[in-house]
Design a protein around this motif. Structure first.
Motif, mmCIF file in Angstrom:
data_model
loop_
_atom_site.group_PDB
_atom_site.id
_atom_site.type_symbol
_atom_site.label_atom_id
_atom_site.label_comp_id
_atom_site.label_asym_id
_atom_site.label_seq_id
_atom_site.Cartn_x
_atom_site.Cartn_y
_atom_site.Cartn_z
ATOM 1 N N ASP A 92 1.248 -1.353 -0.071
ATOM 2 C CA ASP A 92 0.074 0.004 -0.332
ATOM 3 C C ASP A 92 1.015 1.290 -0.352
ATOM 4 O O ASP A 92 0.641 2.047 -0.194
ATOM 5 C CB ASP A 92 -0.531 0.047 0.927
ATOM 6 N N LYS A 93 2.563 1.488 1.017
ATOM 7 C CA LYS A 93 2.968 2.209 0.836
ATOM 8 C C LYS A 93 3.249 2.723 -0.563
ATOM 9 O O LYS A 93 3.538 3.986 -0.935
ATOM 10 C CB LYS A 93 4.033 2.552 2.092
ATOM 11 N N LYS A 94 4.064 1.261 -1.317
ATOM 12 C CA LYS A 94 4.465 1.273 -2.663
ATOM 13 C C LYS A 94 3.313 2.141 -4.111
ATOM 14 O O LYS A 94 3.627 3.166 -4.529
ATOM 15 C CB LYS A 94 4.616 0.550 -2.896
ATOM 16 N N LEU A 95 2.234 1.746 -3.154
ATOM 17 C CA LEU A 95 1.085 2.817 -4.315
ATOM 18 C C LEU A 95 0.978 3.409 -4.186
ATOM 19 O O LEU A 95 1.098 4.096 -5.047
ATOM 20 C CB LEU A 95 -0.466 1.173 -4.384
ATOM 21 N N ASP A 96 0.742 3.803 -2.328
ATOM 22 C CA ASP A 96 0.498 5.335 -2.611
ATOM 23 C C ASP A 96 1.450 6.296 -3.150
ATOM 24 O O ASP A 96 1.666 7.913 -3.192
ATOM 25 C CB ASP A 96 0.274 5.836 -0.916
ATOM 26 N N TYR B 236 1.155 6.193 -6.817
ATOM 27 C CA TYR B 236 -0.082 7.109 -7.278
ATOM 28 C C TYR B 236 0.394 8.540 -7.133
ATOM 29 O O TYR B 236 0.286 9.859 -7.333
ATOM 30 C CB TYR B 236 -1.330 7.435 -5.963
#
Length: 195
Positions: free
Chosen positions: A3-7, A10
């Motif tokens: 999720d942190k990588k996706l954030d 983004y």
């Protein structure tokens, strides 16, 4: 962690999208109008240079006309002085008699007459100009003296017109001269500088 990588992706994607949007908007609303404005200013500058060139040409012509105006004013003053008033026109004939005497002629006193005319064909269309004629009779010792009188009377500042002359004697030249002088009326136009 995903999720942190996706954030993070983004966030980078959002920064790139916002930057791209700002660049596109800057191109549309700032840079393209600036180039159009620069093109318009360049076109206006060329037009102004052409107008300046035309204005400089007109200024040069005006300066030339100013010089010509001064020359014409000077010529006008000369012409004004060359055409006497009616009071002064009699002096011309006195000067003519004096000229004839000074170069060796002798006037016999007969035949001197003055006649006034309304104008001749040369001055008929000139407003305010009239003529005055004079007939004088002078005896000259020789032809050279007569020729000198004729040449000096032609070169006078004030215009005299020799209408006719007759030689009446064989041994000496007794000449009857008929002159016309032109004069202006008192109220005729006078150059501004001569007033």
């Amino acid at each position: 962690m995903v999720d942190k990588k996706l954030d993070k992706y983004y966030w980078f994607g959002g920064v790139i999208a916002v930057t791209s949007l700002v660049v596109i908007l800057a191109l549309i609303f700032i840079i393209v109008p600036s180039f159009k404005s620069i093109g318009k200013v360049d076109k206006d500058l060329k037009e102004n240079k052409e107008e300046l060139s035309i204005a400089e040409q007109k200024l040069a012509k005006l300066k030339e006309f100013k010089v010509k105006e001064d020359e014409l004013r000077e010529q006008s003053r000369v012409v004004y002085r060359a055409i006497p008033t009616k009071k002064e026109v009699g002096d011309l004939f006195i000067q003519l008699n004096g000229l004839a005497t000074s170069i060796g002629g002798t006037g016999n006193g007969t035949g001197n007459s003055v006649s006034e005319g309304a104008g001749t064909s040369a001055a008929a269309g000139t407003e305010g100009i009239s003529t005055l004629g004079s007939n004088i009779s002078v005896t000259f010792p020789d032809y050279a003296t007569l020729k000198r009188l004729l040449s000096e009377s032609e070169n006078t500042l004030r215009y005299l017109h020799l209408n006719s002359f007759q030689i009446n004697s064989q041994n000496s030249f007794t000449v009857s001269l008929s002159y016309t002088a032109y004069y202006r009326s008192e109220n005729s136009g006078q150059p501004e500088e001569a007033k």
